[in-house]
Design an enzyme around this catalytic site. Structure first.
Site: not given
Ligand code: AMP
Length: 285
Positions: A147-148, A61, A37, A33
């Site tokens: 996240g976008q 995935q 996050h 995280l």
């Molecule tokens: P992950 O743990 O990489 O699968 O990401 C989990 C969530 O965090 C996903 O919805 C991502 O889009 C979001 N996320 C990851 N990095 C960012 C960031 N820099 N800004 C905003 N949301 C993020």
């Protein structure tokens, strides 16, 4: 804060919260995280009374040769971050909870998953939509926060929830960036200092795109070649996997910029694959 390792235990905890009339928010993550996050958790806490963060490195995935095995899993640090952020429950199942048998049932979204990141990683979105469906069914949240930064994922999941009448709101939160503009990512820790500096060119290329559009340039081809030039200034960017300008809803390529557009790209720096994007609404002057 509770840590639920099983489906049964997270369901019990959510049921109890619901019994108290609480609105439940889910933040699905793969752990490691970071501040991106944390923003999602904060957004969830603003909208909901009970926040569940799932931490699961989803094998379905990842493709062959990708970083599934080495993906960072710093559970104790993650738990501390969640505790400080006021999370109510971490749902951290093992693979045997999520995939107890060979998985025969998949959720796939057509068309939207074919381009951009789906073109060279055709397995990826089926894994994401399947695991998210499972998480939505397990947790039974009112809203899930994404996240976008993963723009295509956000669009695909919104469509999946609409098409399948999943009773859950998908909330999308802005991309959190480092000072250099680099989108924060769990994979940034694989980068050396020099590579990280070069990764800053990714956002610079997106800013250039925004500038060109503001100046009235409408030809996607022209914009993409300017973006390419910027990325080529970074010597450690080994490969530009794609730079695409697409309709922000259908994800179809567009030649002439107009309406709501998504500009997205993926590059490879060494063995690290980085993605980023911006959304522009060109109908607003
Ligand atoms: P992950 O743990 O990489 O699968 O990401 C989990 C969530 O965090 C996903 O919805 C991502 O889009 C979001 N996320 C990851 N990095 C960012 C960031 N820099 N800004 C905003 N949301 C993020």
């Amino acid at each position: 804060m509770e840590v639920a390792r099983t489906i049964e235990s997270v369901r019990e905890l959510v049921k109890a919260a619901r019994g108290e009339g609480k609105k439940v928010g889910l933040v699905p993550t793969m752990g490691a995280l970071h501040i991106g996050h944390i923003w999602l958790i904060e957004a969830a806490a603003k909208k909901c009374d009970f926040v569940v963060v799932s931490i699961f490195v989803n094998p379905t995935q990842f493709g062959p040769g990708e970083d599934f095995e080495e993906y960072p899993r710093p559970f104790d640090e993650d738990a501390e971050i969640c505790r400080k952020a006021g999370v109510d429950v971490i749902f951290a199942p093992g693979a045997e909870q999520m995939y107890p048998k060979e998985n025969l049932t998949w959720v796939s979204v057509e068309k939207l998953t074919e381009g951009l990141c789906g073109r060279l990683r055709p397995w990826h979105f089926r894994g994401v939509t399947t695991v998210c469906t499972k998480l939505f069914n397990i947790v039974g949240a009112d809203a899930a926060f994404f996240g976008q930064k993963d723009a295509q994922q956000a669009i695909v999941l919104k469509r999946m929830v609409a098409d399948l009448n999943v009773p859950l709101e998908i909330a999308i939160c802005p991309t959190v960036r480092e000072q250099s503009g680099l989108a924060v990512s769990s994979r940034n820790q694989y980068l050396s200092e020099e590579q990280k500096k070069d990764a800053g060119f990714i956002y610079k290329s997106l800013q250039k795109c925004e500038k060109l559009v503001k100046e009235g340039v409408t030809k996607s081809g022209e914009i993409i070649s300017e973006m390419r030039k910027i990325l080529q200034e970074a010597s450690t960017i080994d490969q530009i996997e794609y730079i695409s300008i697409v309709d922000a809803e259908t994800l179809e390529q567009i030649e002439e910029i107009g309406g709501k557009v998504l500009i997205a790209l993926a590059v490879r720096i060494g063995r690290v694959r980085l993605i980023d994007n911006i959304l522009l609404d060109v109908s607003i002057k």
